[in-house]
Design a protein around this motif. Structure first.
Motif, short mmCIF file in Angstrom:
data_model
loop_
_atom_site.label_atom_id
_atom_site.label_comp_id
_atom_site.label_asym_id
_atom_site.label_seq_id
_atom_site.Cartn_x
_atom_site.Cartn_y
_atom_site.Cartn_z
N ALA A 123 0.95 -1.19 0.09
CA ALA A 123 0.11 -0.17 -0.08
C ALA A 123 0.87 1.38 0.09
CB ALA A 123 -0.96 0.02 1.21
N PHE A 124 2.24 1.18 0.22
CA PHE A 124 2.93 2.23 0.34
C PHE A 124 2.81 3.21 -0.79
CE2 PHE A 124 7.00 4.56 0.39
CZ PHE A 124 7.36 4.86 1.72
N ALA A 125 3.18 2.95 -2.30
CA ALA A 125 3.09 3.76 -3.20
C ALA A 125 1.83 4.22 -3.58
CB ALA A 125 3.74 2.73 -4.39
N PRO A 126 0.71 3.51 -3.40
CA PRO A 126 -0.62 4.09 -3.57
C PRO A 126 -0.94 5.31 -2.53
CG PRO A 126 -0.74 1.75 -3.75
CD PRO A 126 0.47 2.00 -3.42
N ARG A 127 -0.58 4.92 -1.13
CA ARG A 127 -0.88 6.00 -0.38
C ARG A 127 0.22 7.29 -0.47
NH1 ARG A 127 -0.13 1.83 4.71
NH2 ARG A 127 -2.39 1.25 5.17
N ALA A 128 1.27 7.04 -0.84
CA ALA A 128 2.15 8.38 -1.20
C ALA A 128 1.46 8.91 -2.36
CB ALA A 128 3.57 7.70 -1.56
N ALA A 129 0.73 8.30 -3.20
CA ALA A 129 0.40 9.11 -4.45
C ALA A 129 -1.23 9.53 -4.05
CB ALA A 129 0.09 8.06 -5.57
N GLU A 139 -8.61 -3.81 -1.80
CA GLU A 139 -8.73 -4.18 -2.92
C GLU A 139 -7.27 -4.30 -3.85
OE1 GLU A 139 -11.49 -2.65 -5.74
OE2 GLU A 139 -13.27 -2.81 -4.05
N LEU A 140 -6.71 -3.17 -3.93
CA LEU A 140 -5.42 -3.05 -4.53
C LEU A 140 -4.46 -4.18 -4.03
CD1 LEU A 140 -4.11 -0.71 -6.68
CD2 LEU A 140 -2.70 -0.76 -4.69
N VAL A 141 -4.24 -4.00 -2.55
CA VAL A 141 -3.36 -4.96 -2.14
C VAL A 141 -3.65 -6.52 -2.24
CG1 VAL A 141 -2.59 -5.84 0.16
CG2 VAL A 141 -2.95 -3.26 -0.25
N GLU A 142 -4.75 -6.82 -2.30
CA GLU A 142 -5.24 -8.24 -2.77
C GLU A 142 -4.94 -8.45 -3.96
OE1 GLU A 142 -9.03 -9.60 -1.48
OE2 GLU A 142 -8.87 -11.40 -2.69
N ARG A 143 -5.36 -7.52 -5.04
CA ARG A 143 -4.99 -7.91 -6.43
C ARG A 143 -3.55 -8.09 -6.68
NH1 ARG A 143 -7.12 -3.46 -8.70
NH2 ARG A 143 -5.34 -2.48 -9.33
N CYS A 144 -2.66 -7.05 -5.93
CA CYS A 144 -1.20 -7.11 -6.44
C CYS A 144 -0.61 -8.24 -5.80
CB CYS A 144 -0.63 -5.81 -5.96
SG CYS A 144 -1.06 -4.42 -6.91
N LEU A 145 -1.14 -8.61 -4.86
CA LEU A 145 -0.60 -10.06 -4.23
C LEU A 145 -0.89 -11.13 -4.79
CD1 LEU A 145 -0.84 -9.13 -0.14
CD2 LEU A 145 1.49 -9.37 -1.44
N SER A 180 1.90 -2.57 -7.70
CA SER A 180 0.87 -1.41 -6.96
C SER A 180 1.03 0.01 -7.59
CB SER A 180 1.32 -1.37 -5.42
OG SER A 180 2.57 -0.67 -5.33
N HIS A 181 2.02 0.31 -8.28
CA HIS A 181 2.13 1.55 -9.11
C HIS A 181 1.12 1.28 -10.32
CE1 HIS A 181 6.00 2.76 -7.43
NE2 HIS A 181 5.96 1.54 -6.97
N GLU A 182 0.64 0.06 -10.45
CA GLU A 182 -0.15 -0.11 -11.88
C GLU A 182 0.49 0.41 -13.03
OE1 GLU A 182 -4.04 1.72 -10.65
OE2 GLU A 182 -4.33 -0.43 -10.35
N PRO A 183 1.89 -0.51 -13.14
CA PRO A 183 2.86 0.06 -14.19
C PRO A 183 2.43 -0.50 -15.52
CG PRO A 183 3.73 -1.79 -13.25
CD PRO A 183 2.35 -1.23 -12.25
N GLU A 184 2.69 0.18 -16.90
CA GLU A 184 2.42 -0.44 -17.92
C GLU A 184 3.76 -1.34 -18.47
OE1 GLU A 184 2.44 3.15 -20.36
OE2 GLU A 184 1.56 4.16 -18.67
N ILE A 185 4.81 -0.98 -17.83
CA ILE A 185 6.30 -1.71 -18.41
C ILE A 185 6.82 -2.35 -17.06
CG2 ILE A 185 8.53 -1.44 -19.04
CD1 ILE A 185 7.26 1.22 -20.88
N LEU A 186 7.11 -3.58 -17.09
CA LEU A 186 7.72 -4.07 -15.85
C LEU A 186 9.29 -4.67 -16.40
CD1 LEU A 186 7.10 -5.04 -12.73
CD2 LEU A 186 6.50 -7.18 -13.77
N CYS A 187 10.11 -3.95 -15.59
CA CYS A 187 11.60 -4.30 -15.67
C CYS A 187 11.97 -5.30 -14.58
CB CYS A 187 12.25 -3.14 -15.71
SG CYS A 187 11.94 -1.91 -17.09
N LEU A 188 12.54 -6.50 -15.02
CA LEU A 188 13.02 -7.37 -14.05
C LEU A 188 14.32 -7.45 -14.25
CD1 LEU A 188 9.96 -9.11 -14.95
CD2 LEU A 188 10.35 -9.32 -12.50
N ASP A 189 15.39 -7.15 -13.08
CA ASP A 189 16.54 -7.22 -13.13
C ASP A 189 17.03 -8.56 -12.25
OD1 ASP A 189 19.37 -6.82 -13.66
OD2 ASP A 189 19.52 -4.93 -12.54
N GLU A 190 17.38 -9.47 -13.10
CA GLU A 190 17.92 -11.00 -12.71
C GLU A 190 17.01 -11.31 -11.19
OE1 GLU A 190 22.11 -10.21 -12.39
OE2 GLU A 190 22.14 -10.64 -14.59
N PHE A 191 15.79 -11.09 -11.44
CA PHE A 191 14.70 -11.50 -10.23
C PHE A 191 14.91 -12.68 -9.62
CE2 PHE A 191 12.29 -13.74 -13.12
CZ PHE A 191 11.58 -14.70 -12.35
#
Ligand code: ADP
Ligand code: MG
Length: 269
Positions: A123-129, A139-145, A180-191
Motif C-alpha cells: 500500500a506504500f506507493a498508492p498511499r504516497a500517491a 482491493e489493490l493490495v489483494e489484487r497485487c498480491l 502497486s504502481h499499476e505500471p505499463e512496463i515491468l522491468c525485472l533485473d535478474e529477479f
C-alpha cells in the motif's frame, strides 16, 4: 514535440506502422564519468511483449534499465545520449519524471522490502500517491498480491513484517510492490538470482500472466529463462548488442553471430 520531428531513421520508420512501439531505444549511449559503458544501441519492444535481455556481468544490462526509467539521473557523473521513446514520446522531454517512473515497475535482483507489514509494503506507493480509501487500498493490495502469486501464503498475516518472509516470498512481495504502481512496463533485473528454482518457476508463471496487461523487460542471468518466456531475446555484451532476434532463432543452431551460439550454450559467460 517539435524537437522530435527530426529525420532520424527510426522516427521515419515509425510513420509506416500504425501504433507506436511500446519502447524504442535509438542510439543510446551512456558514460559514467569518462568511461562509456553503453555504446550506441538501438532496439525496440512491442506492446505486451516479453523481451529477454541476456549477457555477462558488466555488460550494461542494469544501466540500460536505469536509463529507461531515468533513475540513472541519481548517479552523479552519468551521462546519457540518444533517445528512448515510450509510446512514441521522448522520455527526456517528459516533465513529470515521477509519473514516468510510476509507469515503469522495477524489480531488483535482491528483494528490497520496506521494514513494514506485508500490507503496508504494497500500500506504500498508492498511499504516497494520495490514495486514502481503505476499501480501495484493500482491493489493490489483494489484487497485487494475487498477481504476484503470494496472496494465498500471506492472506492471514498481512500485518506481519514483510522482511520476515522467506527470500522467495520477499521477491514476490517486491513484485507485488512494483505492481502497486499499476505500471505499463515491468522491468525485472535478474529477479531469480537469490531464490530457489521452484519459486522461480512460480514467478515465471506470474510473468506469463502479467504479459497480457503489460510489456516486460526480463534481464536474466539464466539464459533458459529467456528461452522459456521471451518472444525475442537481446544479447548485450560490453555495452553493445551482439544480436537481437526471435528467441527461437537466438537459441537455434544458427543464430547470426557465433558469440550468441557460444553464450546461450554456456561455452563462455
Ligand atoms: N554507478 C556506477 N558508477 C560507475 N560505473 C558504473 C556504475 N554502475 C555500473 N557501472 C559500470 O558500468 C558497466 C555496466 O554495469 P551494469 O550496468 O551494472 O552491467 P550488468 O547489469 O550487465 O552487470 C560496468 O563496467 C560497471 O562497472
Ligand atoms: Mg546488473
Amino acid at each position: 514535440m517539435v524537437a522530435q520531428a527530426t529525420s532520424s531513421p527510426t522516427a521515419s520508420d515509425r510513420t509506416s506502422t500504425s501504433a507506436p512501439r511500446k519502447i524504442e531505444v535509438d542510439n543510446l549511449r551512456l558514460s559514467y564519468g569518462p568511461k562509456e559503458v553503453i555504446h550506441g544501441i538501438s532496439f525496440h519492444i512491442e506492446p505486451n511483449e516479453i523481451l529477454g535481455v541476456i549477457g555477462p556481468a558488466q555488460s550494461g544490462k542494469t544501466s540500460l534499465l536505469r536509463c529507461i526509467n531515468r533513475t540513472i539521473e541519481f548517479t552523479a557523473g552519468a551521462k546519457m545520449s540518444g533517445k528512448i521513446r515510450i509510446d512514441g514520446e521522448d522520455t527526456q522531454t517528459i516533465q513529470n519524471v515521477y509519473e514516468l517512473r510510476r509507469r515503469i515497475g522495477m524489480v531488483a535482483p535482491l528483494p528490497v522490502g520496506l521494514p513494514l507489514s506485508i500490507y503496508d509494503n504494497v500500500a506504500f506507493a498508492p498511499r504516497a500517491a494520495g490514495q486514502r480509501n481503505k476499501g480501495l487500498l484493500d482491493e489493490l493490495v489483494e489484487r497485487c498480491l494475487r498477481q504476484a502469486a503470494l496472496w494465498d501464503e500471506v492472506k492471514d498475516r498481512l500485518d506481519s513484517l514483510g522482511t520476515k518472509l522467506s527470500g522467495g516470498q520477499q521477491q514476490r512481495l517486491t513484485i507485488a510492490r512494483a505492481l502497486s504502481h499499476e505500471p505499463e512496463i515491468l522491468c525485472l533485473d535478474e529477479f531469480s538470482i537469490a531464490i530457489d528454482p521452484v519459486t522461480t518457476m512460480r514467478i515465471e508463471d506470474v510473468l506469463k500472466e502479467l504479459k497480457r496487461h503489460m510489456t516486460i523487460i526480463l534481464v536474466t542471468n539464466l539464459v533458459q529463462q529467456a528461452r522459456r518466456l521471451a518472444a525475442r531475446t537481446m544479447f548485450l555484451w560490453n555495452g553493445e548488442i551482439v544480436e537481437i532476434d526471435r528467441t527461437e532463432v537466438m537459441f537455434s543452431d544458427q543464430p547470426k553471430d557465433r558469440r550468441t551460439y557460444d553464450y546461450v550454450n554456456g561455452i563462455f559467460g
